[in-house]
Design a protein around this motif. Structure first.
Motif, short mmCIF file in Angstrom:
data_model
loop_
_atom_site.label_atom_id
_atom_site.label_comp_id
_atom_site.label_asym_id
_atom_site.label_seq_id
_atom_site.Cartn_x
_atom_site.Cartn_y
_atom_site.Cartn_z
N VAL A 120 1.04 -1.22 0.42
CA VAL A 120 -0.13 -0.31 0.12
C VAL A 120 0.83 1.43 0.43
CG1 VAL A 120 -1.36 1.27 1.28
CG2 VAL A 120 -1.64 -1.24 1.08
N PHE A 121 0.86 1.89 -0.79
CA PHE A 121 1.29 3.12 -0.93
C PHE A 121 1.05 4.45 -0.97
CE2 PHE A 121 2.77 0.51 -4.78
CZ PHE A 121 4.18 0.66 -4.26
N LEU A 122 1.46 5.23 0.08
CA LEU A 122 0.83 6.53 0.67
C LEU A 122 1.75 7.36 0.97
CD1 LEU A 122 -0.04 5.33 5.13
CD2 LEU A 122 -1.64 5.22 2.48
N LEU A 123 1.15 8.66 0.58
CA LEU A 123 1.54 10.19 -0.31
C LEU A 123 1.78 10.71 1.44
CD1 LEU A 123 -0.68 11.13 -2.97
CD2 LEU A 123 1.69 10.09 -2.95
N PRO A 124 2.79 11.76 1.43
CA PRO A 124 3.20 12.44 2.39
C PRO A 124 1.48 13.34 2.52
CG PRO A 124 4.77 12.65 1.86
CD PRO A 124 3.85 11.60 0.64
N ALA A 125 1.73 13.85 3.67
CA ALA A 125 0.49 15.21 3.88
C ALA A 125 2.08 16.32 2.66
CB ALA A 125 0.41 15.62 4.99
N ASP A 126 0.78 17.08 2.33
CA ASP A 126 1.31 18.40 1.47
C ASP A 126 1.94 18.54 2.25
OD1 ASP A 126 -0.91 17.10 -0.67
OD2 ASP A 126 -1.74 18.97 -0.53
#
Length: 176
Positions: A120-126
């Motif tokens: 599962v790839f999660l993007l960091p908070a902006d």
């Protein structure tokens, strides 16, 4: 998720040091899984600023109040840790296309070695997309303001490291 099965995910990394980006991904992954194992890598291929015991202690301090998080050391293949911990999911943070290009082949190889494993790839908070352990180390080594980029529990560890004399690589030491 079904109520009769507990889903365990593993978030592996060197965490040298633990950053706000790492913390963000762990806290968000906790909302998705029953248990999250932060697997702190014993890194033979890269030189770390903090040794394994220090990185483990830092991770434990950062996530002390999080019941779903367990911190473990790991060495070797991630799939072996996944089997041992009965985990089916690996969490990976991707900040850029470069990260994604690096992670996709690794996810495919891992799934080949451990069928049924999911990444599962999660993007960091902006506001954390630019934060990396290597940038934090560089800022800290040069005496810059690293504090906004790490959890508060990490600050004293970095300050202590800043106050230690730097060792020169053997090739730069004089032989007089």
């Amino acid at each position: 998720m079904r109520g009769d099965l507990m889903t365990t995910a593993i978030y592996p990394g060197t965490f040298d040091p633990m950053t706000r980006g790492h913390e963000d991904l762990v806290r968000r992954a906790c909302s998705l899984f029953d248990q999250l194992i932060v697997a702190v890598a014993i890194s033979r291929s890269k030189s770390t600023w903090f040794d394994l015991q220090e990185r483990m202690a830092i991770a434990q301090a950062v996530f002390a109040g999080e019941a779903k998080v367990r911190i473990i050391p790991f060495e070797g293949l991630l799939v072996d840790v996944m089997r041992r911990e009965c985990a089916k999911v690996v969490i990976r943070g991707v900040r850029s296309v470069t990260d994604f290009d690096y992670e996709v082949p690794m996810a495919g190889m891992n799934r080949r070695m451990l069928p049924g494993m999911e990444t599962v790839f999660l993007l960091p908070a902006d506001d954390l997309a630019h934060v990396s352990g290597s940038l934090v180390r560089e800022i800290a080594k040069m005496g810059g303001p690293f504090e906004p980029f790490v959890p508060e529990e990490v600050v004293p560890w970095i300050k202590q490291r800043q106050n230690q004399p730097q060792k020169l690589p053997p090739s730069t030491q004089s032989s007089a």
